[in-house]
Design a protein around this motif. Sequence first.
Motif, PDB file in Angstrom:
ATOM      1  N   ASP A  83      -1.083   6.042  20.988  1.00  0.00           N
ATOM      2  CA  ASP A  83      -1.287   6.786  19.219  1.00  0.00           C
ATOM      3  C   ASP A  83      -0.149   6.935  19.317  1.00  0.00           C
ATOM      4  N   GLN A 108      -0.258  -1.761  18.974  1.00  0.00           N
ATOM      5  CA  GLN A 108       1.148  -2.302  17.632  1.00  0.00           C
ATOM      6  C   GLN A 108       1.531  -1.956  16.771  1.00  0.00           C
ATOM      7  N   ALA A 109       0.405  -0.075  16.027  1.00  0.00           N
ATOM      8  CA  ALA A 109       1.331   0.682  15.667  1.00  0.00           C
ATOM      9  C   ALA A 109       2.135   1.368  16.061  1.00  0.00           C
ATOM     10  N   GLY A 126      -3.438  -5.039  22.156  1.00  0.00           N
ATOM     11  CA  GLY A 126      -4.571  -4.347  21.455  1.00  0.00           C
ATOM     12  C   GLY A 126      -5.807  -3.719  22.225  1.00  0.00           C
ATOM     13  N   TYR A 144     -11.558   5.618  18.922  1.00  0.00           N
ATOM     14  CA  TYR A 144     -11.583   6.210  17.257  1.00  0.00           C
ATOM     15  C   TYR A 144     -12.684   6.896  17.186  1.00  0.00           C
ATOM     16  N   HIS A 154      -8.507   8.785  13.308  1.00  0.00           N
ATOM     17  CA  HIS A 154      -8.426   8.222  14.314  1.00  0.00           C
ATOM     18  C   HIS A 154      -8.954   6.943  14.342  1.00  0.00           C
ATOM     19  N   ARG A 158      -6.385   0.949  16.055  1.00  0.00           N
ATOM     20  CA  ARG A 158      -5.303   0.677  16.563  1.00  0.00           C
ATOM     21  C   ARG A 158      -4.355   1.574  17.097  1.00  0.00           C
ATOM     22  N   GLY A 159      -4.772   2.804  17.866  1.00  0.00           N
ATOM     23  CA  GLY A 159      -4.984   3.174  19.624  1.00  0.00           C
ATOM     24  C   GLY A 159      -6.038   2.740  20.292  1.00  0.00           C
TER      25      GLY A 159
END
Length: 262
Positions: A83, A108-109, A126, A144, A154, A158-159
């Motif tokens: 993350d 990607q983040a 992802g 999340y 979260h 994203r993570g």
Amino acid sequence: MRIRSFLTLLLLLPFMNLNAQNKQSAKHATDMIKTDQGQLKIQPITHGSLVLSWNGKNIYVDPYGGAEGYKTMPKADLVLITDIHGDHLDVKTLDALDLKGAKFVVPQAVADQLPEKYKAQAIVIGNGETTNQAGVAIEAIPMYNLPETADSRHPKGRGNGYVLTMGGKRIYLSGDTEDIPEMRALKNIDVAFVCMNLPYTMDINQAASAVLEFKPKVVYPYHFRGTEGLADVEAFKKMVNEKDKNIEVRLRNWYPNQQQKK
């Protein structure tokens, strides 16, 4: 007097060296898991950071806390980052380590925030996607908070949590998550690293409930420092083993400079 002091020092040296070794051992306790291709070595570093060594390859998970914690670690072949938060994507620590030639597996983040010098080393996957790096099969798993809200610490997608397959063993790294359905649905996990720190992830009750559902053979509470200090991982272990004695709960010293609740 000088001769006596010198002789005293000579007598004390073996004990001093032993004490130093014991301190180092406590800081980097090493566990071994037998796989189809030799031993998997597990070495906690701090918080959500650990080093996995297997089949001649070394995997750094969320390197964090400065280079000191990695002084005795072998050079990384692979770096997994879960993350964008500073206890996972810690650029200062990355810059302090020798990561030349290492591949980074990241969401990607994280790739978007990596310094330019690391971007060519990054493999982006992802949730639900897989890659094979250094002989390790890697699957990205959602991580999340619940309930899912626009202002979540979260947000879903994203993570990445990760499931690694090495020599027939499946290793789960939760990242920052609550007891989400995707974690509860995991199957055939040999070793799980499960977070439990409020208000960022989940409490020990949620973590124990999830672990009792997906039933890893071995579970490590990790990433358990929250705003109120360290979570009571002894109580987590009791909750799990009162209902399932077959799950081995391993408590390790992830915070050598902090008092752990008993």
